[in-house]
Motif scaffolding. Sequence first.
Motif, PDB file in Angstrom:
ATOM      1  N   VAL A  86       1.052  -1.562  -0.092  1.00 27.68           N
ATOM      2  CA  VAL A  86      -0.480   0.090  -0.212  1.00 27.68           C
ATOM      3  C   VAL A  86       1.192   1.420   0.095  1.00 27.68           C
ATOM      4  O   VAL A  86       1.647   1.855   1.341  1.00 27.68           O
ATOM      5  N   TYR A 103       5.930   2.796   1.577  1.00 26.90           N
ATOM      6  CA  TYR A 103       5.336   1.775   1.839  1.00 26.90           C
ATOM      7  C   TYR A 103       6.035   1.117   3.059  1.00 26.90           C
ATOM      8  O   TYR A 103       7.064   1.652   3.217  1.00 26.90           O
ATOM      9  N   GLN A 139      -6.031   1.715   4.991  1.00 20.06           N
ATOM     10  CA  GLN A 139      -5.573   0.282   4.133  1.00 20.06           C
ATOM     11  C   GLN A 139      -3.771  -0.377   4.794  1.00 20.06           C
ATOM     12  O   GLN A 139      -3.668  -1.280   4.785  1.00 20.06           O
TER      13      GLN A 139
END
Length: 163
Positions: A12, A22, A123
């Motif tokens: 993500v 990330y 997320q």
Amino acid sequence: MSAPFEERSGVVPCGTPWGQWYQTLEEVFIEVQVPPGTRAQDIQCGLQSRHVALSVGGREILKSLEYSLGKLFDSTIADEGTWTLEDRKMVRIVLTKTKRDAANCWTSLLESEYAADPWVQDQMQRKLTLERFQKENPGFDFSGAEISGNYTKGGPDFSNLEK
């Protein structure tokens, strides 16, 4: 041996003006786009526990100063940080988190910059919780799973359940 969780489930990413970052349970990855043809000798990269600096050809790209608001979101293990130049067009910096659990989801790369928007943050937290479940249950594959409910701060704590 199976591929790492992030390879099977994807990452993500949080976009930035210079590239993206990330995270996994244990590491933070910073990918910086540099001019094509860049050579390793053109790169200056400094990695410390709460600070990172990157310059390419004398041009400062990323810097977190100790006395400014640009400290890393949380501490890392300085001796385990690495950087590589890939295909002469991207610098990848890998930082190892000091706190390596799903409850330690970074909301931004630096304390005051490069924050993930709320959807991306959600997320990221889901992904770290699933990665935690994968680590706790190696016989199962959580790479394609969906999660809902209580997944913030690493999800529910099952450690007190009777086995």
